[in-house]
Write a protein that holds these residues in place. Structure first.
Motif, PDB file in Angstrom:
ATOM      1  N   ILE A   1      -0.259  20.562  -4.300  1.00 57.08           N
ATOM      2  CA  ILE A   1      -1.306  20.605  -3.153  1.00 57.08           C
ATOM      3  C   ILE A   1      -1.212  18.613  -2.427  1.00 57.08           C
ATOM      4  CG2 ILE A   1      -3.488  20.519  -1.835  1.00 57.08           C
ATOM      5  CD1 ILE A   1      -4.048  23.010  -3.764  1.00 57.08           C
ATOM      6  N   GLU A   2      -1.155  19.268  -1.063  1.00 53.59           N
ATOM      7  CA  GLU A   2      -1.129  17.315  -0.802  1.00 53.59           C
ATOM      8  C   GLU A   2      -2.827  16.715  -0.406  1.00 53.59           C
ATOM      9  OE1 GLU A   2       1.026  14.216   0.956  1.00 53.59           O
ATOM     10  OE2 GLU A   2       2.081  16.117   0.174  1.00 53.59           O
ATOM     11  N   VAL A   3      -2.655  16.067  -1.264  1.00 48.66           N
ATOM     12  CA  VAL A   3      -3.542  15.076  -1.615  1.00 48.66           C
ATOM     13  C   VAL A   3      -3.647  13.333  -0.211  1.00 48.66           C
ATOM     14  CG1 VAL A   3      -5.677  14.621  -3.283  1.00 48.66           C
ATOM     15  CG2 VAL A   3      -4.291  16.166  -3.923  1.00 48.66           C
ATOM     16  N   ALA A   4      -4.619  13.538  -0.058  1.00 49.29           N
ATOM     17  CA  ALA A   4      -4.843  11.858   0.934  1.00 49.29           C
ATOM     18  C   ALA A   4      -5.934  11.213   0.400  1.00 49.29           C
ATOM     19  CB  ALA A   4      -4.423  11.977   1.933  1.00 49.29           C
ATOM     20  N   TRP A   5      -6.205  10.129  -0.410  1.00 43.26           N
ATOM     21  CA  TRP A   5      -7.057   9.377  -1.473  1.00 43.26           C
ATOM     22  C   TRP A   5      -7.280   8.773  -0.234  1.00 43.26           C
ATOM     23  CZ3 TRP A   5     -10.240  10.781  -5.560  1.00 43.26           C
ATOM     24  CH2 TRP A   5     -11.139  10.240  -6.015  1.00 43.26           C
ATOM     25  N   LEU A   6      -8.941   7.733   0.480  1.00 45.73           N
ATOM     26  CA  LEU A   6      -8.980   7.124   1.315  1.00 45.73           C
ATOM     27  C   LEU A   6     -10.547   6.410   0.485  1.00 45.73           C
ATOM     28  CD1 LEU A   6      -8.866   4.422   2.731  1.00 45.73           C
ATOM     29  CD2 LEU A   6      -9.913   5.179   4.688  1.00 45.73           C
ATOM     30  N   THR A   7     -10.474   5.102  -0.528  1.00 47.26           N
ATOM     31  CA  THR A   7     -12.123   5.006  -1.101  1.00 47.26           C
ATOM     32  C   THR A   7     -12.117   3.727   0.029  1.00 47.26           C
ATOM     33  OG1 THR A   7     -11.326   4.968  -2.914  1.00 47.26           O
ATOM     34  CG2 THR A   7     -12.635   3.705  -2.896  1.00 47.26           C
ATOM     35  N   LEU A   8     -13.963   4.103   1.331  1.00 50.95           N
ATOM     36  CA  LEU A   8     -14.231   2.695   2.126  1.00 50.95           C
ATOM     37  C   LEU A   8     -15.255   2.225   1.522  1.00 50.95           C
ATOM     38  CD1 LEU A   8     -15.222   6.183   4.079  1.00 50.95           C
ATOM     39  CD2 LEU A   8     -13.277   4.922   4.439  1.00 50.95           C
TER      40      LEU A   8
ATOM     41  N   ALA B   1     -10.247   4.297  11.617  1.00 50.75           N
ATOM     42  CA  ALA B   1      -9.250   5.075  11.771  1.00 50.75           C
ATOM     43  C   ALA B   1      -7.690   4.692  10.860  1.00 50.75           C
ATOM     44  CB  ALA B   1      -8.574   5.271  13.391  1.00 50.75           C
ATOM     45  N   GLU B   2      -6.912   3.596  11.366  1.00 48.97           N
ATOM     46  CA  GLU B   2      -6.616   2.902  10.300  1.00 48.97           C
ATOM     47  C   GLU B   2      -6.126   3.087   9.490  1.00 48.97           C
ATOM     48  OE1 GLU B   2      -5.303  -1.368  11.858  1.00 48.97           O
ATOM     49  OE2 GLU B   2      -7.003  -1.360  12.529  1.00 48.97           O
ATOM     50  N   TYR B   3      -7.045   2.591   8.801  1.00 53.12           N
ATOM     51  CA  TYR B   3      -6.679   3.426   6.923  1.00 53.12           C
ATOM     52  C   TYR B   3      -6.537   4.733   7.024  1.00 53.12           C
ATOM     53  CZ  TYR B   3      -6.584  -0.994   4.394  1.00 53.12           C
ATOM     54  OH  TYR B   3      -6.993  -2.254   3.388  1.00 53.12           O
ATOM     55  N   LEU B   4      -6.635   5.688   7.342  1.00 49.63           N
ATOM     56  CA  LEU B   4      -6.858   7.455   7.955  1.00 49.63           C
ATOM     57  C   LEU B   4      -5.830   7.008   7.549  1.00 49.63           C
ATOM     58  CD1 LEU B   4      -8.612   9.564   6.842  1.00 49.63           C
ATOM     59  CD2 LEU B   4      -9.419   9.462   9.060  1.00 49.63           C
ATOM     60  N   MET B   5      -4.792   6.697   8.597  1.00 46.09           N
ATOM     61  CA  MET B   5      -3.580   6.439   8.777  1.00 46.09           C
ATOM     62  C   MET B   5      -3.193   6.438   7.994  1.00 46.09           C
ATOM     63  SD  MET B   5      -3.290   5.954  12.645  1.00 46.09           S
ATOM     64  CE  MET B   5      -1.406   6.982  13.185  1.00 46.09           C
ATOM     65  N   ALA B   6      -3.073   4.991   7.621  1.00 42.44           N
ATOM     66  CA  ALA B   6      -2.279   4.256   6.045  1.00 42.44           C
ATOM     67  C   ALA B   6      -2.505   5.928   4.625  1.00 42.44           C
ATOM     68  CB  ALA B   6      -2.895   3.332   5.700  1.00 42.44           C
ATOM     69  N   ALA B   7      -3.217   6.344   4.878  1.00 44.86           N
ATOM     70  CA  ALA B   7      -4.085   7.110   3.830  1.00 44.86           C
ATOM     71  C   ALA B   7      -3.133   8.920   3.639  1.00 44.86           C
ATOM     72  CB  ALA B   7      -5.154   7.548   3.687  1.00 44.86           C
ATOM     73  N   ILE B   8      -2.735   9.138   4.740  1.00 46.92           N
ATOM     74  CA  ILE B   8      -1.571  10.245   5.307  1.00 46.92           C
ATOM     75  C   ILE B   8      -0.994   9.793   5.352  1.00 46.92           C
ATOM     76  CG2 ILE B   8      -3.985  11.165   6.308  1.00 46.92           C
ATOM     77  CD1 ILE B   8      -2.959  10.753   8.792  1.00 46.92           C
ATOM     78  N   GLY B   9      -0.506   8.862   5.288  1.00 47.17           N
ATOM     79  CA  GLY B   9       1.543   8.179   5.978  1.00 47.17           C
ATOM     80  C   GLY B   9       2.047   7.871   4.595  1.00 47.17           C
ATOM     81  N   GLY B  10       1.381   8.085   3.403  1.00 49.96           N
ATOM     82  CA  GLY B  10       2.130   7.560   2.284  1.00 49.96           C
ATOM     83  C   GLY B  10       1.787   5.994   1.978  1.00 49.96           C
ATOM     84  N   GLY B  11       0.668   5.407   2.475  1.00 48.67           N
ATOM     85  CA  GLY B  11       0.743   4.804   2.044  1.00 48.67           C
ATOM     86  C   GLY B  11       1.050   3.164   2.805  1.00 48.67           C
ATOM     87  N   ASN B  12       1.103   3.804   4.415  1.00 47.79           N
ATOM     88  CA  ASN B  12       1.983   2.539   4.915  1.00 47.79           C
ATOM     89  C   ASN B  12       0.921   2.478   6.301  1.00 47.79           C
ATOM     90  OD1 ASN B  12       5.050   2.909   5.280  1.00 47.79           O
ATOM     91  ND2 ASN B  12       5.661   5.083   5.503  1.00 47.79           N
ATOM     92  N   SER B  13       1.231   1.614   6.423  1.00 47.69           N
ATOM     93  CA  SER B  13       0.006   0.600   7.251  1.00 47.69           C
ATOM     94  C   SER B  13       0.109   1.492   9.201  1.00 47.69           C
ATOM     95  CB  SER B  13       0.202  -0.980   7.886  1.00 47.69           C
ATOM     96  OG  SER B  13      -0.537  -1.390   8.226  1.00 47.69           O
ATOM     97  N   GLY B  14      -1.206   1.721   9.120  1.00 46.04           N
ATOM     98  CA  GLY B  14      -1.519   2.607  10.279  1.00 46.04           C
ATOM     99  C   GLY B  14      -1.360   1.633  11.533  1.00 46.04           C
TER     100      GLY B  14
END
Length: 894
Positions: free
Chosen positions: A66-73, A84-97
């Motif tokens: 299962i695809e998992v995206a993790w973000l520690t805030l 939103a930028e970090y959320l985009m980075a998390a779902i994008g595999g680590g690329n900066s939002g």
């Protein structure tokens, strides 16, 4: 602009050591329901094992594919744009939002997740640290719009307001609270016996579990104390008091059992949210920081690695907080000095939020002000760091802020973004009046001017010629590598030139803005420059070029942000306008049907609203007067909500246009007088009118009102004046409209040769670009015979291209007039009266045939004349035959 730079990768991955945790099998089974629910919420105070549970579950999900995206805030993400930028980075595999308005980021995130071909679980850990109203609003939007295969998991100390009641009612929520997260007897036994040199008695474990109420962190500290060889009886005997006191006691026990150098490292580095070897060396005056961190990890001293290489760590939050409080209480001077050192280190490494946070901890407002100033002051806002800036400014007095010009500008910018325009203007004027230009460096005075320009732009202040010259000078004074300011100033200059009607002058700064956005790596900013260029091309009548720009922009936007993002909506509006100009009305409306409602819910500006609403109204004129009125009403609502006075004026003008298209000439004239169209149009005589866009629309509208009243001389006077200006400034699209109206004015003046020549001129300007829209806008002022006359002139010159265009134009006009006739023109009784009029009957004969009174006939005919825009029976008959008004009449003869 990419305001994140390289994201901190440890924030978008769970702890690297889940194997050290006590397995929570029963809770892992409960989490199985997550993939069937939209939201799962873990909420409990610190120390209840939320992160360790999610780390274990993360591993289980990964093993299941299962695809998992993790973000520690962290606190920095309380800024919604940063979040939103970090959320985009998390779902994008680590690329900066990429920094963008939060609504646009939400659209991009939803679209990106919608393309997933399998279930995706999004885990947001430590949500309480970033919780703010803006972030909660963003998350409510994400939860509402999330695709069915997205499952959101949030761990928080608090109970966030995310619309859980509705989700619970729909059985779309899983909640796990403190009672669920408490250790069971079996889990407590596993943890404590694993730490103790000899197994504890079952009664002692049960007693410890009861005293700690199953609080995992308390049991973990107990295990560590046991591992260090403390006296068991004393330990159990001292388990009393409130939970915090218990945690403090256990922390003291842990620290007391450590060698002095290890205790010193923990005490001095506990002020850090994240630590590495360099920071240990800095704060502890050592050179073996990385080695010591590895030793602390091996001793299980509440230190969690944040990356696979074990280079970056964090302490357990509750443990760190207790140690920090202990140091602040016992040695406040050292506590402040450590924060100061950490702030300098983070600032030198470009980690602004951490630098500001530690500067606040240093409790020295002069030092904090310096840190904020060196971070850019007001520049932190367009870089997406507004929350960090505001947090810092709340700890700095006005007297200290007054010594830092960039912080004074930051305070003004903050007020602007918070909508406090009156206070912002007063603050800016007070600041500017209090300093001499010579007292500030040239680059700083440039920044003062730029913030003043931003303020004026938000105030919708009319542009003056000297403002344009000042912007040109500002560009020359900026460093060539300051792409942020150069992009903003160049784009603003291009917009202002376009607003003033100086289209060619607008192109160059617009192109330069695009280049600076590219230098910043900001595709988002570049898109706005492209849309501005398309708008300029449309006004110039260069429809082909505008559509090429829009097509390329739409493709890039879809790839980067998704087909239903804010940017996609903005681009779709201009695409719809271009499509309408080519009579692709159904395609245009298909775009506007989703783009306009989207724009009404997101941030927008006058030009984009004007394009979208006006295109929708123009299309509705050919279909339904009721639809046109409804769109005008929506336009007024947006104008009121967004305080856009220009949009309100434009809605007034289009209400007059709507009456003209409905054939209600007298009502149109009255409404034009009511809203002061004549005065608005008179502004065209000024070199720099307050609002050029409004003056142009009013001038065209006034010419139409004159034509509806048969006053061809007044119409020609208005047309010729505006036409001179349009030719000087290259407004090709406007010139087509003016030529069409001038042709009708010459027909009214019984000047057929001039009428044919002006109509032919409109055709010549339109046919190579495929413009049909201006003819549809003016269809009531085009005798279909004019197209025949123009076609005959074409045949004499054997111009096949022109002939084909005229054939297409006539077909479009016939369809448009027929649609308008069916939807907006004549009532049943009026059509019956017109049919008898067409057959040559007198009023009395019509009254007898229809079995109504002569006065009623007069009433119907008066209404009919007004709707048709004629003044005599003969003209009514002629127009009805030209436009085939009786062809589909229910009571018309075969």
């Amino acid at each position: 602009m990419n305001s994140l730079g390289d994201p901190i990768l440890t924030k978008i991955a769970p702890s690297a050591r889940p194997s050290q945790h006590v397995p929570r099998e029963s809770l892992l089974q409960r989490l199985e329901d997550v993939v069937t629910r939209r939201l799962t919420l873990l909420h409990a105070p610190a120390g209840y094992g939320k992160t360790s549970l999610l780390a274990q579950w993360h591993r289980v999900l990964m093993e299941r594919g299962i695809e998992v995206a993790w973000l520690t805030l962290e606190e920095e993400e309380s800024d919604a744009a940063r979040f939103a930028e970090y959320l985009m980075a998390a779902i994008g595999g680590g690329n900066s939002g990429e920094s963008m308005p939060t609504r646009a980021a939400l659209s991009a995130i939803v679209n990106r997740l919608s393309h997933a071909d399998r279930d995706t679980v999004l885990i947001l850990d430590d949500f309480h640290r970033a919780e703010s109203e803006a972030v909660c609003h963003f998350m409510r939007g994400l939860i509402k719009l999330a695709p069915a295969r997205l499952h959101i998991v949030i761990a928080s100390r608090d109970y966030p307001k995310l619309g859980q009641a509705v989700l619970a009612a729909n059985e779309d929520l899983v909640e796990i609270g403190a009672d669920d997260l408490k250790f069971t007897l079996d889990e407590a036994q596993l943890m404590l016996n694993r730490a103790a040199s000899a197994p504890l008695a079952d009664d002692d474990i049960a007693r410890l579990l009861k005293r700690t109420e199953g609080w995992p962190i308390a049991l973990q500290m107990t295990a560590l104390s046991l591992r260090k060889g403390c006296d068991r009886a004393e330990l159990i005997a001292n388990f009393s008091g409130p939970a915090w006191e218990l945690a403090s006691y256990l922390s003291e026990q842990v620290l007391a059992s450590l060698p002095p150098d290890i205790e010193n490292i923990i005490t001095r580095t506990a002020i850090l949210e994240r630590l590495n070897g360099d920071l240990v060396n800095l704060l502890c005056d050592r050179s073996d920081g990385q080695f010591m961190l590895e030793q602390l990890e091996k001793q299980n001293l509440f230190l969690l690695p944040l990356d696979a290489q074990h280079l970056t760590y964090r302490y357990h939050q509750l443990f760190a907080q207790i140690v920090r409080d202990r140091l602040a209480r016992r040695d406040p001077a050292t506590f402040r000095q450590l924060h100061r050192k950490a702030s300098v280190w983070f600032g030198s490494h470009g980690q602004v939020a951490e630098a500001v946070g530690h500067a606040i901890g240093a409790a020295d407002e002069e030092f904090l002000a310096t840190v904020l100033d060196e971070a850019g002051g007001w520049r932190m806002i367009p870089e997406g760091r507004m929350e960090t800036l505001v947090a810092g400014l709340t700890h700095v007095s006005n007297a200290t802020i007054a010594r830092f010009p960039r912080l004074q500008l930051a305070n003004v910018y903050r007020l602007i973004k918070q909508g406090q325009m009156t206070t912002a203007r007063a603050s800016f004027d007070s600041f500017r009046n209090s300093v001499e230009r010579s007292s500030l460096p040239a680059d700083l005075w440039t920044e003062v001017n730029l913030v003043g320009e931003v303020l004026s732009g938000y105030e919708n202040t009319p542009v003056r010629h000297e403002d344009l010259l000042a912007k040109e000078a500002l560009i020359l004074s900026l460093p060539s590598n300051d792409h942020l300011m150069l992009a903003n100033v160049c784009e603003s200059l291009g917009e202002k030139y376009c607003d003033c009607g100086w289209l060619e002058r607008a192109l160059e700064p617009t192109r330069r803005a695009r280049e600076h956005h590219r230098a910043l790596g900001s595709l988002y900013g570049e898109m706005f420059a492209r849309l501005l260029e398309a708008r300029i091309r449309l006004a110039q009548g260069r429809l082909d070029e505008a559509q090429v720009v829009l097509k390329e922009a739409a493709a890039d936007i879809q790839r980067a942000y998704g087909p239903r993002s804010d940017l996609a909506a903005n681009c779709a509006v201009y695409q719809a306008e271009a499509l309408f100009e080519r009579d692709a009305i159904e395609e245009a409306m298909a775009l506007l049907d989703w783009a306009l409602p989207h724009m009404e819910q997101s941030d927008g500006w006058f030009e984009i609203y004007a394009s979208g609403f006006c295109t929708a109204i123009r299309a509705a004129f050919g279909k339904s007067a009721v639809d046109a009125e409804r769109i005008i009403a929506r336009m007024r609502t947006i104008a009121s909500d967004r305080h856009l006075s220009q949009l309100q004026l434009l809605a007034d003008i289009y209400e007059v246009e709507s009456l003209i298209h409905a054939g209600r000439n007298e009502a149109a004239r009255e409404h034009a007088e009511k809203i002061g169209v004549r005065k608005l149009a008179a502004a065209m005589r000024e070199e720099m009118p307050e609002y050029r866009h409004i003056a142009l629309a009013a001038s065209v509208c006034l010419a139409k009102v004159h034509l509806c009243g048969g006053d061809h001389q007044a119409a020609l006077s208005e047309i010729e004046s505006t036409e001179r200006w349009a030719r000087q400034h290259g407004h090709g699209r406007l010139l087509i409209t003016l030529c069409i109206l001038a042709a009708h004015a010459h027909r009214l003046a019984k000047q057929p040769e001039q009428a044919i020549a002006r109509f032919d001129e409109a055709v010549s300007m339109s046919m190579f670009q495929g413009f049909i829209g201006p003819f549809l806008d003016c269809w009531r002022f085009i005798s279909l015979s004019a197209t025949i006359d123009a076609r005959h002139a074409t045949l004499r010159h054997t111009d096949r291209f022109r002939e084909n265009f005229l054939r297409r134009l006539r077909k479009s006009l016939e369809r448009h007039s027929a649609q308008s006739r069916d939807s907006t023109l004549l009532s049943g009784p009026e059509l019956s009266a017109l049919r008898h009029l067409d057959q040559g009957y007198t009023n009395k004969e019509i009254a007898r045939l229809l079995k109504i009174s002569p006065n009623t006939v007069k009433y119907h005919l008066k209404s009919l004349y007004e709707k048709l825009g004629v003044n005599s029976r003969r003209d009514a008959v002629r127009l009805s035959r030209e436009q085939r008004l009786l062809d589909s009449s229910p009571d018309s003869s075969p």
